[in-house]
Scaffold this active site. Structure first.
Site, PDB file in Angstrom:
ATOM      1  N   HIS A 216       0.811  -1.211   0.000  1.00  0.00           N
ATOM      2  CA  HIS A 216       0.000   0.000   0.000  1.00  0.00           C
ATOM      3  C   HIS A 216       0.851   1.270   0.000  1.00  0.00           C
ATOM      4  O   HIS A 216       0.338   2.358  -0.171  1.00  0.00           O
ATOM      5  CB  HIS A 216      -0.992  -0.032   1.167  1.00  0.00           C
ATOM      6  CG  HIS A 216      -2.177  -0.904   0.865  1.00  0.00           C
ATOM      7  ND1 HIS A 216      -3.465  -0.508   1.063  1.00  0.00           N
ATOM      8  CD2 HIS A 216      -2.250  -2.148   0.334  1.00  0.00           C
ATOM      9  CE1 HIS A 216      -4.286  -1.466   0.689  1.00  0.00           C
ATOM     10  NE2 HIS A 216      -3.571  -2.478   0.252  1.00  0.00           N
ATOM     11  N   SER A 220       0.093  -1.215  -6.368  1.00  0.00           N
ATOM     12  CA  SER A 220       0.142  -2.467  -7.113  1.00  0.00           C
ATOM     13  C   SER A 220       0.799  -2.275  -8.466  1.00  0.00           C
ATOM     14  O   SER A 220       0.677  -1.227  -9.093  1.00  0.00           O
ATOM     15  CB  SER A 220      -1.276  -3.004  -7.330  1.00  0.00           C
ATOM     16  OG  SER A 220      -1.855  -3.371  -6.108  1.00  0.00           O
ATOM     17  N   LYS A 244     -14.443  -8.003  -7.886  1.00  0.00           N
ATOM     18  CA  LYS A 244     -13.672  -8.889  -8.762  1.00  0.00           C
ATOM     19  C   LYS A 244     -12.990  -9.986  -7.930  1.00  0.00           C
ATOM     20  O   LYS A 244     -12.936 -11.144  -8.351  1.00  0.00           O
ATOM     21  CB  LYS A 244     -12.634  -8.085  -9.541  1.00  0.00           C
ATOM     22  CG  LYS A 244     -12.046  -8.877 -10.699  1.00  0.00           C
ATOM     23  CD  LYS A 244     -11.283  -8.011 -11.674  1.00  0.00           C
ATOM     24  CE  LYS A 244     -10.758  -8.864 -12.822  1.00  0.00           C
ATOM     25  NZ  LYS A 244     -10.057  -8.071 -13.837  1.00  0.00           N
ATOM     26  N   ASP A 245     -12.485  -9.619  -6.754  1.00  0.00           N
ATOM     27  CA  ASP A 245     -11.897 -10.639  -5.879  1.00  0.00           C
ATOM     28  C   ASP A 245     -12.949 -11.645  -5.427  1.00  0.00           C
ATOM     29  O   ASP A 245     -12.655 -12.830  -5.264  1.00  0.00           O
ATOM     30  CB  ASP A 245     -11.252  -9.987  -4.644  1.00  0.00           C
ATOM     31  CG  ASP A 245      -9.872  -9.410  -4.964  1.00  0.00           C
ATOM     32  OD1 ASP A 245      -9.328  -9.749  -6.033  1.00  0.00           O
ATOM     33  OD2 ASP A 245      -9.345  -8.628  -4.151  1.00  0.00           O
ATOM     34  N   GLU A 288       5.037 -34.065   0.526  1.00  0.00           N
ATOM     35  CA  GLU A 288       3.803 -33.619  -0.096  1.00  0.00           C
ATOM     36  C   GLU A 288       4.121 -32.984  -1.447  1.00  0.00           C
ATOM     37  O   GLU A 288       5.232 -32.512  -1.673  1.00  0.00           O
ATOM     38  CB  GLU A 288       3.113 -32.598   0.818  1.00  0.00           C
ATOM     39  CG  GLU A 288       2.516 -33.229   2.061  1.00  0.00           C
ATOM     40  CD  GLU A 288       1.224 -33.966   1.780  1.00  0.00           C
ATOM     41  OE1 GLU A 288       1.298 -35.132   1.368  1.00  0.00           O
ATOM     42  OE2 GLU A 288       0.148 -33.393   1.965  1.00  0.00           O
TER      43      GLU A 288
END
Lengths: 426, 256
Positions: A216, A220, A244-245, A288
């Site tokens: 922040h 971005s 959108k998220d 894994e």
């Protein structure tokens, strides 16, 4: 009254709190109005997805811990007790178990997005490095979590991985004894792994907060990899990216649900349904799936210490990625050569994953070595040289004008973005 | 562009998951053939009659050597037995019920809350008696590659060793056991039990029934899990579609 915050909230209770502790103002600034590039694609969902996933892991983990016994005599049975006798224990446990896989899927895609669009480049180097710390913490947490059910793979995985430290000369063996809290993987080991497995996710949460805080500050990156120039290049985070998220979260939960409800043991190893037995080594000790590429690197080096160093090095190299990549252009969209090579690198990682799942014989040894060499070659040789040699494509003027001036007759030319108009909401 | 990437990522992920989880086959055991199971697929449930017959096979044959430590008699309501039936089944076995006034372990009739009676007191006792410790069967179906098909394969896979095969003394040849040499003598031959419902107790039938029972025992939550799963997936698909529509509408006025 210099210290008081001038709150713009009209609700008296909110205003009263916000005047004294401006959390509402902060949320409004960072998640409400926060100007975000308007050209994100769905690859930008994965940070939020990882955050959601972490919260799911913490919540399910707390409930599991209420019923789990970190004792070598009881651990395996206590997990079965959770699966059979605790109300919806099977759901909590399968969500937690498959949540680990989902967490790595989401995080690996998030990392790939950063690499593809050059999100690690200035001024986001520190943001990226904090992200690598998150990855390391995740791996440590996942490894220790996998030990807790105390099945055969839990026990033997713990034995093999902790034993890696014995490769270091002089200090190696004392380190291993110290990690174990004894001379073998036993009760003290299981106890401390449980303790740390509970602690580290909260450390992780703290580092994630730093990751978001750093994001922040610098803002971005975006698919074009160019800086935000005008307010027309951005939209407020809410509602545009919250919605959108949310689309991404629905798809993510859908995939998650398919795993949990219909194939909960698909990604697990059947051997972990056999209680840990120190006297019987399973035919193949495999980690894994999310550790397989690193496990393959470890086994591809004929020297144990070398293998351990290369394995850790394969993650540590990410710390210096911002300086290894010398290209001033961020996004692979404008780097025709890099855009191909990044996929070759991805292929080498997938190759390593396949190698890690198979016993190191025949073709797998060769493939493992080729992929290992290419993995490092990409970072240490290709990226530094490519930045100097590559003929990059011309960058767009701005996010709002993705078309280079000169043929602005088409759509997209005018900065008529919604941000230029008053918002209906927000 | 984005679509290409997403498609690439999706394809890569699928290939990777497929290959990574592909079992590295131990030794030279063939893949056990796929059987038809009532619990297959996203809507599969347990054939209760088969599971009950399977419990009979377990109790009368398997339970002589194999424990099922994770199960209690009360759990049998999951294969459709009534409370009275469970009470009777539990009462018919002698299980440890604490110690007597001299401190010696005491046996007494079981209750629905009792754990399944174990044939041997400890793993070592079982090994001493049998030469090898028989694995606990509570989660055996989950604990083996190929799951139900593997257990069925083992139960029906006893053969005479092929010519030239060197079988160690005390071991038996099994088609599907890794390395083919198994400590367990052939447990089921057909007609080992008499089914109350009149089903002919052929070997294949017995194996099928007991594997159904064992699959239930390893995954007693399976039916409920799938039923909730269907609802969750439907809800998420609907919610996802709705959210996407909202997103499309919201973004319609953004030139991006």
């Amino acid at each position: 009254m210099a210290g008081l915050n001038k709150s713009s909230f009209t609700n008296p209770v909110v205003n009263w709190i916000d005047t004294r502790l401006p959390v509402f103002t902060m949320m409004q600034k960072e998640y409400g109005k926060f100007p975000t590039p308007k050209n994100f694609n769905y690859m930008w969902n994965f940070g939020a997805l990882a955050m959601i996933n972490l919260l799911i892991m913490i919540i399910t983990g707390i409930f599991l811990a209420m019923n789990y016994q970190p004792n070598t005599q009881l651990a395996f049975n206590s997990v079965q007790h959770i699966m059979r006798d605790v109300n919806y224990g099977w759901l909590i446990r399968y969500v937690h178990q498959n949540g680990a896989s989902m967490f790595f899927i989401v995080t690996y895609i998030h990392i790939f997005r950063g690499m593809y669009y050059g999100s690690y480049k200035a001024p986001r180097e520190l943001l990226w490095m904090i992200g690598v710390v998150i990855l390391l913490l995740m791996m440590a947490t996942a490894f220790m979590g996998y030990v807790l059910p105390w099945g055969q793979m839990s026990y033997w995985g713990a034995t093999v991985i902790t034993n890696l430290f014995s490769a270091f000369p002089v200090v190696g063996q004392p380190i291993v004894t110290w990690l174990w809290g004894g001379f073998a993987v036993a009760d003290p080991t299981l106890n401390r792994f449980f303790s740390l497995h509970y602690l580290l996710p909260f450390v992780l949460l703290g580092v994630v907060f730093l990751h978001v805080a750093a994001l922040h500050v610098v803002g971005s990156n975006n698919p074009l990899g160019i800086d935000v120039k005008t307010p027309q290049d951005t939209v407020p985070f809410h509602p545009y990216y919250t919605v959108k998220d949310s689309v991404g979260i629905c798809v993510f939960l859908l995939v998650f649900a398919l795993l949990v409800f219909f194939m909960p043991n698909l990604l697990g190893d059947p051997n972990n349904f056999i209680p840990a037995n120190p006297l019987q080594t399973p035919p193949d000790i495999v980690p894994e799936w999310y550790f397989l590429p690193f496990y393959a690197i470890l086994r591809s080096v004929p020297n144990k210490l070398g293998g351990v160093c290369m394995m850790f090095g394969s993650i540590l190299v990410l710390f210096v990625l911002p300086w290894l990549d010398t290209s001033p252009v961020r996004s692979a969209r404008f780097r025709p050569v890099f855009r191909v090579l990044i996929w070759v690198w991805v292929a080498s990682v997938i190759g390593l994953g396949m190698v890690g799942a198979h016993p190191p014989t025949g073709i797998w040894v060769v493939l493992g070595r080729v992929c290992t060499i290419y993995y490092f070659f990409h970072f240490l040789v290709l990226l530094p040289i490519l930045g100097k040699m590559e003929r990059t494509l011309p960058l767009p003027e701005s996010i709002s004008r993705p078309v280079i001036s000169g043929n602005s007759g088409g759509g997209g030319g005018l900065p008529s973005g919604a941000a230029a108009r008053p918002m209906e909401k927000a | 562009m984005m679509r290409t990437i997403l498609r690439g990522v999706a394809a890569g992920a699928l290939v990777a998951l497929g290959l990574w989880t592909a079992p590295a086959r131990a030794q030279d055991a063939p893949v056990p053939p796929q059987q038809v199971w009532s619990f297959d697929g996203p809507f599969g449930t347990f054939d209760m009659a088969a599971a009950q017959r399977g419990f009979q096979v377990y109790s009368q044959v398997c339970a002589n050597c194999h424990s099922m430590d994770q199960l209690h008699y009360r759990d049998l309501s999951g294969i459709g037995l009534s409370a009275a039936q469970i009470k009777a089944i539990a009462a018919a076995v002698q299980v440890p019920v604490g110690v007597d006034d001299q401190g010696a372990p005491k046996l007494g009739p079981g209750t629905p809350a009792s754990m399944f009676r174990a044939p041997f007191a400890t793993v070592d006792a079982a090994r001493n008696a049998l030469g090898a410790a028989p694995p606990d069967l509570s989660v055996i179906v989950n604990a083996r590659e190929y799951h139900a098909n593997y257990i069925y394969g083992i139960l029906t896979g006893f053969r005479d060793p092929p010519p030239g095969f060197k079988l160690q003394p005390g071991l038996y040849y099994n088609e599907y056991f890794p390395g083919h040499q198994i400590h367990m003598p052939q447990p089921l031959h057909g007609n080992d039990v008499t089914y109350a419902d009149g089903t002919p107790a052929r070997l294949g039938q017995e194996a099928h029934d007991v594997v159904t029972f064992l699959t239930w025992a390893a995954n007693p939550e399976m039916v409920e899990r799938k039923q909730i799963g269907v609802r969750v997936v439907l809800f998420l698909a609907l919610m996802g579609g709705l959210t996407y529509a909202v997103k499309r509408r919201l973004w319609a006025n953004v030139d991006h």
